[in-house]
Design a protein around this motif. Structure first.
Motif, mmCIF file in Angstrom:
data_model
loop_
_atom_site.group_PDB
_atom_site.id
_atom_site.type_symbol
_atom_site.label_atom_id
_atom_site.label_comp_id
_atom_site.label_asym_id
_atom_site.label_seq_id
_atom_site.Cartn_x
_atom_site.Cartn_y
_atom_site.Cartn_z
ATOM 1 N N GLY A 26 -19.533 44.185 -0.586
ATOM 2 C CA GLY A 26 -20.903 43.938 -0.157
ATOM 3 C C GLY A 26 -21.456 44.974 0.804
ATOM 4 N N ASP B 50 -25.581 33.918 -2.826
ATOM 5 C CA ASP B 50 -24.543 34.753 -3.415
ATOM 6 C C ASP B 50 -23.448 33.865 -4.009
ATOM 7 O OD1 ASP B 50 -23.376 37.079 -4.201
ATOM 8 O OD2 ASP B 50 -22.789 37.752 -2.198
ATOM 9 N N GLU B 51 -22.696 34.396 -4.959
ATOM 10 C CA GLU B 51 -21.647 33.645 -5.669
ATOM 11 C C GLU B 51 -22.209 32.341 -6.235
ATOM 12 O OE1 GLU B 51 -18.890 35.001 -6.281
ATOM 13 O OE2 GLU B 51 -18.817 36.624 -4.823
ATOM 14 N N LYS C 50 -23.744 43.595 -6.922
ATOM 15 C CA LYS C 50 -24.691 42.474 -6.875
ATOM 16 C C LYS C 50 -25.019 42.082 -5.445
ATOM 17 C CE LYS C 50 -22.121 39.610 -9.147
ATOM 18 N NZ LYS C 50 -20.940 40.491 -9.229
ATOM 19 N N THR C 51 -23.985 41.946 -4.608
ATOM 20 C CA THR C 51 -24.212 41.553 -3.216
ATOM 21 C C THR C 51 -24.984 42.614 -2.466
ATOM 22 O OG1 THR C 51 -22.196 40.191 -3.198
ATOM 23 C CG2 THR C 51 -23.083 40.870 -1.064
ATOM 24 N N ALA D 55 -27.241 35.419 -7.089
ATOM 25 C CA ALA D 55 -26.367 36.446 -7.652
ATOM 26 C C ALA D 55 -25.055 35.803 -8.044
ATOM 27 C CB ALA D 55 -26.128 37.577 -6.652
ATOM 28 N N ARG E 168 -17.639 41.811 -11.109
ATOM 29 C CA ARG E 168 -17.299 42.204 -9.736
ATOM 30 C C ARG E 168 -17.406 43.728 -9.613
ATOM 31 N NH1 ARG E 168 -17.216 37.382 -7.027
ATOM 32 N NH2 ARG E 168 -15.811 35.879 -8.022
ATOM 33 N N LYS F 108 -29.710 33.260 3.852
ATOM 34 C CA LYS F 108 -28.720 33.586 2.837
ATOM 35 C C LYS F 108 -27.575 32.577 2.837
ATOM 36 C CE LYS F 108 -25.646 37.253 1.179
ATOM 37 N NZ LYS F 108 -25.047 38.569 1.474
ATOM 38 N N GLU G 125 -23.700 31.801 0.883
ATOM 39 C CA GLU G 125 -22.626 32.187 -0.026
ATOM 40 C C GLU G 125 -21.977 30.908 -0.519
ATOM 41 O OE1 GLU G 125 -18.339 34.457 -0.047
ATOM 42 O OE2 GLU G 125 -19.997 35.426 1.018
ATOM 43 N N LEU H 223 -28.492 42.237 -3.552
ATOM 44 C CA LEU H 223 -29.033 41.006 -2.961
ATOM 45 C C LEU H 223 -29.439 41.252 -1.507
ATOM 46 C CD1 LEU H 223 -29.255 37.958 -3.983
ATOM 47 C CD2 LEU H 223 -27.251 37.545 -2.557
ATOM 48 N N ASN H 224 -28.582 41.933 -0.768
ATOM 49 C CA ASN H 224 -28.893 42.227 0.639
ATOM 50 C C ASN H 224 -30.064 43.196 0.761
ATOM 51 O OD1 ASN H 224 -26.837 40.562 1.554
ATOM 52 N ND2 ASN H 224 -25.336 42.217 1.679
#
Length: 397
Positions: free
Chosen positions: A13, A178-179, A55-56, A210, A51, A75, A77, A59-60
């Protein structure tokens, strides 16, 4: 070259120095922010991919973009062993702290906090374990809003209250998850239902999720209209030009160049996957004696990069698997599961192991829950980690 000046960042990330290949997604999100803030209809967004594709990181980056537009953001997770109710409450509390100081009417802010507190207090005791955050106690919980115990209704009313607070300031609220594939199926359904309702009501609130490649299918299974509810973005490996840019732009800030042959060699070993680009870029920098970096430097660095990936990226995931799950994954690897990232048939796995497909279902299902494989299509499985099959084959496990 000086390792202290090494510009590459292979971390989970961790934003790379050059966010290459994601310009289109960023531009799309800018349009979403502008349209929602202007009161125009727009869909929430789902990012999906393997993976290590960033993606992370993306997203950030999108969250930072929302913050730059003065939106309220939070946010989450997701975790397979935890309800999303309290984490979402925590995230929206963070959004309120971004919006509240700019709001002229403290009563309106307190009204939202009261709804948020009512929503959070519906969390079951088992889902509060391990979370230190508690709802804001300076305001009383609102009665009759977001306190029904029905997650879909409570999410809808909480999202509406957050969006109405943001609308007073001419902005919106964005919730980043996320996840997202780890959200329970019933909660995923509730989340879709809430997004559907606030979209119909024109509330300036969006969700950006994500997750792994099967996330779109999971959303579609939870609500039939999910296919039309979200904008789906597949985050994939970088095109050659973007992979080169991810290497050359950071190096240029340190007055270092790559020879064309070195870039060819790096693309061959990384296959354009962003995490691998950073890992091999970092290792190559550390062994290169001078600029321009040469193909021979890549050759020397490759064993170091692969050894680090074998421990931190591949090995840690392999260690999480049980003996039965490892046997299943080794069979997938032998069948070439990650050749061009193609899935393999579950019946072929069973044949290779000399077992009935039904007897392997527990191992397969557990691997899916652990996020090591995913069901690409009915009757098939694939690794969630690129080149994982290659790693297993190289280990002779």
């Amino acid at each position: 070259m000086d390792p202290v000046r090494n510009p590459y960042a292979p971390g989970a990330g961790q934003r790379p120095p050059e966010l290459a290949g994601r310009d289109r997604e960023v531009r799309q999100f800018e349009v979403v922010l502008e349209r929602v803030a202007a009161g125009r209809p727009e869909r929430s967004m789902i990012l999906s991919g393997l993976r290590g594709v960033g993606k992370t990181v993306l997203l950030n980056a999108l969250r930072s973009l929302a913050l730059s537009r003065a939106w309220g953001t939070g946010k989450v997770e997701a975790r397979p062993d935890l309800s999303i109710r309290l984490p979402i409450a925590q995230a929206l509390h963070a959004a309120s702290r971004e919006l509240g100081p700019r709001h002229r009417d403290q009563d309106r802010v307190d009204e939202f906090l009261g709804v948020l507190k009512a929503f959070a207090l519906q969390t079951s005791p088992k889902d509060r374990k391990g979370i230190r955050w508690r709802p804001p106690y300076e305001v009383p919980a609102t009665r009759g809003r977001a306190d029904s115990g029905d997650l879909e209704l409570d999410l809808t009313e909480t999202f509406m209250a957050a969006g109405e607070l943001a609308r007073d300031l001419g902005v919106g609220v964005a919730l980043f998850i996320d996840e997202m594939q780890d959200v329970h199926s019933d909660e995923l359904s509730a989340l879709c239902g809430a997004c559907h309702e606030i979209s119909q009501q024109g509330i300036p609130f969006i969700v950006v999720g994500a997750g792994l490649p099967h996330l779109p299918a999971a959303l579609s299974a939870s609500k039939s209209y999910a296919e039309r509810l979200f904008r789906y973005v597949v985050v994939d490996r970088l095109e050659r030009a973007d992979a080169d840019r991810a290497l050359t732009v950071p190096a240029a800030t340190e007055n270092v160049e790559f020879s064309p042959e070195a870039l060819d060699a790096l693309h061959e070993v990384t296959d354009g996957y962003p995490y691998f680009v950073q890992a091999f870029g970092k290792a190559t920098w550390d062994v290169a004696p001078k600029s321009p970096i040469q193909a021979d430097d890549v050759k020397v660095a490759t064993p170091d990069a692969e050894a680090e990936l074998a421990v931190g990226f591949f090995g840690s995931r392999y260690e999480r698997a049980t003996p039965a799950e490892r046997e299943y994954m080794r069979a997938m690897a032998e069948l070439g599961a990650d050749i061009a990232d193609h899935p393999v048939s579950t019946s072929d796995v069973a044949t290779m192991l000399g077992r009935k497909p039904q007897s392997l279902s527990p191992a397969r299902d557990s691997l899916i829950k652990k996020g090591l494989v995913y069901a690409a299509e009915r009757g098939t499985v694939a690794f969630t980690v690129p080149h994982f099959g290659k790693f297993l084959r190289s280990q002779h496990m």
